[in-house]
Design an enzyme around this catalytic site. Structure first.
Site: not given
Lengths: 483, 295, 320
Positions: C220, C256, C156
């Site tokens: 995300k 996400k 991430d």
């Protein structure tokens, strides 16, 4: 992929709003002079639920004699009511607004049953707007001196009001709230297919302690409406409905001193430019024509899309339409409810057949219609030109006609090329284009980068054959004042 | 022999699209003073003249309604200036038409010129008085503005041939409408002379069109005309007014019914608002959240 | 795993050849009307998800959780506990699905891998000088390589918001492609925009496309470390972006939302957004995740309520 995929798609289970919150009596009378009474000739009619054809109740049907009695009651109440200090009238209206808020779930369910529109709409749009409208005009009752119509503007007297079936209680609010705030008394005829919420409103008037005769509700058919409009002791006529009936009413009141406001049909253009915020435009188009199954006078029933983005936009639109959920109006997840009546369904069907016969291309998402009740699938017509009837006539149903344009001038010319002039939409990210186009559109309400927004403070009404006069806001007072 | 020279008569003509045509019908009728003395022949307009006037008024509507309010004010003020220069002519015409003494007629003309000035000043104020922002309960900018209705047929008052005429015409054009005026049937000359003033001031052709003749004959096609948006019935009697109002319903014209008016009084804004539409425009505002970021 | 990068031949590849081409492309994307977007998100938030649909949604949501701990105080012990919970979220009910992943700092990847060994649960690691991203590219890449070497299944990363807001889109793009390369073939890359710092919806749409063009496997919303994190509106917008990107390129990218999603009710609203915007293709944890920590316990309590008919309490789920 190592994580196991879930077994089924995300199917929403039924989520029906409880019907038990509303108690519908087997029969209702006319509400005249504070009492429920039978029609003079004893006539009754049935009101059915459009989603199931179930008979909901039997309603006394007003005739000419009842109209006369109702007007007399309103006349009798006028002197005292108009002489009340504005601050006292205001408090009655505030009471009504609050009782509507308290009973809003009950009224929402009732309206959904009688009208066929989804509970999502009655709960989130109709009822909040109804209460807000009474709340707004309540505050005007003791401030009329400051409304810009001169000192001490006077009420007109008895207002005869005829309302349609598409927003039964909201149209009642738009009519009754300003009339009472300004000191008039009222005889209101609801539409024959949706009388119930107006009769429940009569009960709210009683709960609020409103003096007898100030509000009279007389359900009935067109003949009762015609008798009301023509009654010599009516001082003010307010009508919302079809342009054809509006013209008839204008002829009826010709040569009298009756003040007239008309809120009639439309064929709103929703103009999408190539620089529009596309995802929001798609939502606006959907809202513009499928809100209340398209049975909205200000519906964006003509989509004018710039040729350069036509394909892309139509693809998005079709994808979006296939997510619409049609079915039980009481289900909280229903987006598209029932058509209000068999008669309206016939009219929609016939216009749509004409559209096909004239060569326009018809499309609907895969959509299962319930077996009983009156239903029509969301429908899109492409290859439509200005010459097609589906581009000119108000269909008043979930049917969108798609036309294209190449330049802003062409968009404006096509948008204005109609005898109607109620609403229009503009979608573009360019501010100056919004202002230029909004300026040129001959329509009473222009929604830019939004659609179908309503507010009690915002004047609503048409240009040209969409009628005259404004409802809502300070402007809405004028229709009920001797100015 | 006398010292008096033989005067030159004026041929009174219609005023349509900025030009001065005769009636297409070729007809005229005799106009007399209040004592029955012949004053002039005036054109007797036909339904075709009415039709031509509507075409001219519609053609002029776009530019006139699109002009800035300041510009319209300047143009109307210019009319007052031109009127002032022809004060004597109008005094004579009004005296003849209404049987007034010279001094009373002069007072009427003065009041008429002052009325033009009054309306000239309204052009850029009416929107602020009758329009404005609406505080809707949501993240939207919401503005109501008045807009001109379109082509307005104006039946000028029968008695007050000049002050009455101007009192019904000026409010119509001040707000950006264009007008087809039917002059007082019996006393059309001040109206026809006013047209000459309009033509020599800065009012664009077609903004005001003046017809003389039989009010009922001209008004009937105007009331039923599908491209006329509104009608002021000031010059119609009760029976005619009802007929015209019924005809006007065919395209839902805005109708201003005849009512008793003292034209000497300072008017309110009603004659302007009668021919104004309210347009309400919505636009999302977005909102700046507490974090200063609203997206 | 399907290819997640544009081939050199794809027409969209052209837009990344220079800063100005990239700017022209990103600024040519359709604008976003904030009120309309928020209105749509709110309207989908009124969907009523009951009974069987709710049971399905709760299990789906549990399976989508990236169970997260990103604290300075994290220890291998804490991470082991988290891993155990991810594998068996409800020790009293073994039918409860495992979460999708645990999400930790790079130095906790080894501990996390051990904790979830033998299960379906992935280990995701934040990297690239999370959460501010204010470090030299070398440092960021070293951070990524460390995590990958320790066995992280997913990385991430945070974008350089400073560069993005300054309009240096190519710098952001190059950094993402470099990180993507550092992920190799074993780790999927989630690109965090920190939407709360991008501040406008137009920027979020542009960042979404920028990330996808650069090869993101997931986009995300947030780090969870700023005031505004995942919201229904910014998630809806990103769902629209992945939908449109797939329509243009054939490449599917996951989404996400992270931070601020604490209740089952919230989570179900997000699933409704997925369902009605991109549909069932995204309705599994390969394509949609929740970055959350306290959310899991609320989902578990709701799950117990559905199973037993009684409301549960915090003593009947495990503390992290």
């Amino acid at each position: 992929m190592t994580v196991e995929k879930m077994p089924s798609v995300f199917a929403y289970a039924p989520a029906p709003e409880s019907r038990s919150v509303v108690d519908i009596a087997p029969s209702y009378g006319l509400f005249i002079d504070g009492e429920f009474a039978d029609a003079a000739d004893g006539k009754v009619f049935k009101t059915v639920s459009p989603s199931s054809e179930e008979v909901l109740s039997e309603i006394a049907q007003a005739g000419a004699e009842d109209v006369d009695r109702a007007v007399k009651a309103a006349r009798g109440a006028f002197e005292k009511w108009s002489a009340l200090p504005g601050s006292e009238r205001a408090k009655y209206l505030f009471r009504i607004a609050r009782i509507i808020q308290e009973r809003s779930r009950e009224l929402a369910v009732l309206e959904t049953l009688d009208n066929g529109k989804p509970i999502k709409e009655t709960r989130d749009a109709d009822l909040p707007l109804v209460a807000a409208h009474f709340f707004y005009y309540a505050g005007w009752a003791d401030k009329l001196d400051h409304a810009g119509f001169g000192a001490d503007p006077r009420p007109l007297g008895v207002a005869g009001q005829v309302i349609p079936w598409n927003f039964p209680l909201l149209m009642l609010a738009w009519k009754i709230a300003p009339a009472l705030a300004t000191g008039n008394t009222v005889v209101l005829k609801p539409a024959e297919t949706t009388p119930l919420s107006a009769l429940f409103f009569a009960d709210i008037c009683r709960q609020a302690g409103l003096p007898k005769g100030v509000v009279n509700i007389i359900p009935g058919y067109g003949d009762a409406g015609a008798a009301l409009v023509a009654h010599p002791d009516v001082n003010k006529v307010a009508f919302t409905g079809s342009t054809a009936v509006g013209k008839e009413i204008a002829r009826t009141v010709a040569g009298t001193r009756k003040k007239l406001t008309l809120e009639l049909g439309g064929k709103g253009a929703n103009i999408v430019f190539d620089d529009a915020p596309i995802d929001q435009a798609v939502e606006g188009i959907v809202n513009g024509i499928f809100f209340n199954q398209g049975q909205v006078c200000c519906a964006g029933s003509r989509l004018l899309v710039q040729e350069s983005i036509q394909e892309e936009l139509l693809e998005s639109l079709k994808r979006r339409l296939s997510t619409l959920r049609l079915g039980d109006p009481l289900d909280k997840n229903t987006d598209i409810g029932a058509i209000n009546s068999a008669e309206q369904l016939t009219r929609i069907t016939s216009l749509v057949e004409q559209g096909e016969a004239e060569g326009a291309e018809r499309w609907s998402p895969a959509c299962e219609l319930p077996e009983s009740g009156y239903w029509f699938a969301p429908t899109l017509f492409t290859n439509v030109t200005q010459a097609h009837r589906i581009a000119r006539d108000e269909i008043f149903g979930p049917v969108l006609s798609v036309l294209t344009f190449r330049t802003p001038d062409e968009a404006v010319a096509k948008a204005n090329n109609t005898p109607y002039g109620l609403s229009a939409g503009i979608w573009t990210e360019k501010g100056s284009r919004i202002l230029a186009v909004a300026n040129k559109l001959r329509a009473g309400v222009v929604w830019s980068n939004t659609f179908n927004k309503f507010d009690p403070t915002s004047p609503f009404g048409g240009y040209k054959e969409s009628g005259f006069g404004r409802e809502g806001g300070r402007h809405g007072l004028e229709a009920y004042l001797d100015v | 022999m006398s010292d008096e020279r033989l005067s030159v008569f004026k041929t009174y003509k219609l005023y349509v699209g900025g030009k001065f045509p005769r009636s297409e019908s070729g007809r005229v009728y005799e106009v007399t003073d209040s004592k029955g003395k012949w004053l002039a022949n005036a054109p007797l307009s036909s339904r075709k003249d009415a039709r031509d006037a509507v075409v001219a008024a519609r053609k002029a509507f776009g530019a006139w309604s699109g002009a800035t309010a300041y510009n319209r004010g300047q143009v109307l003020y210019r009319v007052a200036e031109m009127l002032e220069g022809r004060r004597d002519q109008f005094t004579r015409e009004v005296a003849d038409a209404e049987g007034l003494s010279k001094s009373k007629a002069a007072a009427v003309v003065d009041a008429t010129i002052d009325r033009w000035v009054w309306y000239a000043g309204w052009t850029d104020k009416i929107a602020q008085v009758v329009g404005g922002g609406n505080p809707v309960a949501g993240p939207f900018f919401n503005l109501s503005s008045p807009e001109p209705t379109g082509v307005v047929a104006v039946l000028a008052p029968q008695e007050s041939s000049f002050l009455g005429l101007v009192s019904v015409l000026a409010p119509v054009i001040a707000t950006g409408n264009t007008a087809v005026v039917v002059a007082s049937e019996r006393s059309p000359l001040p109206a026809l002379s006013l047209a000459e003033v309009l033509a020599t001031s800065d009012v664009p052709g077609g903004v005001v069109n003046v017809l003389s003749g039989r009010t009922a004959e001209i008004a009937t096609p105007l009331a039923s005309h599908q491209d006329v948006n509104a009608i002021d019935l000031a010059g119609a009697d009760e029976e005619l007014a009802k007929e015209l109002e019924i005809a006007a319903a065919d395209n839902l014209k805005r109708v201003l019914r005849p009512q008793p008016v003292d034209y000497a009084e300072t008017p309110g804004i009603d004659r302007m608002t009668a021919f104004l539409e309210t347009k309400t425009v919505w636009h999302p505002t977005g909102s700046l959240g507490a974090s200063g970021s609203s997206y | 795993m399907p290819s997640t990068a544009l081939t050199a031949a794809h027409p969209l590849k052209d837009v990344t050849t220079s800063d100005s081409a990239l700017r022209r492309f990103l600024h040519g994307l359709p604008g976003v009307d904030a009120v309309g977007l928020e209105g749509r998100a709110a309207s989908l938030g009124t969907r009523s998800i009951k009974t069987t649909a709710k049971a399905y949604a709760i299990d789906l949501a549990i399976s989508m959780v990236d169970l997260t701990t990103l604290e300075g105080a994290d220890t291998p012990g804490k991470v082991r506990a988290l891993g155990a919970k991810a594998v068996h979220p409800d020790p009293t009910d073994r039918t409860t699905p495992a979460t999708a992943a645990v999400c930790v700092y790079p130095d906790m990847v080894t501990a996390a891998k051990e904790a979830v060994a033998g299960s379906t649960v992935k280990v995701a690691s934040v990297a690239t000088a999370f959460p501010a991203g204010r470090a030299a590219l070398d440092v960021k890449l070293a951070d990524v390589r460390d995590a990958v070497a320790a066995g992280a299944d997913e990385i991430d990363m945070v974008i350089d918001r400073g560069a993005f807001l300054a309009g240096r889109y190519l710098k952001v793009y190059d950094e993402i492609t470099a990180v993507k390369e550092a992920c190799g073939t074993s780790a999927r890359l989630k690109v965090i925009f920190e939407t709360g710092e991008l501040s406008t919806y137009d920027n979020i749409r542009r960042a979404s496309w920028l990330g996808m063009l650069a090869g993101a496997d997931f986009i995300k919303t947030s780090t969870g470390k700023v005031a505004v994190n995942a919201t229904p509106a910014n998630t809806l917008l990103m769902l629209e972006a992945v939908r449109d990107f797939r329509a243009q390129t054939g490449i599917q990218v996951g989404v996400k939302p992270a931070g601020g999603i604490r209740t089952s009710k919230d989570a179900i609203k997000f699933l409704v957004l997925v369902n009605e915007t991109v549909g069932e293709d995204w309705l599994d944890n390969h394509w949609f995740r929740f970055g959350a920590s306290s959310l899991l316990n609320d989902l578990l309590m709701q799950r117990q309520k559905l199973a037993t008919g009684r409301y549960s309490g915090p003593d009947y789920v495990t503390v992290d």
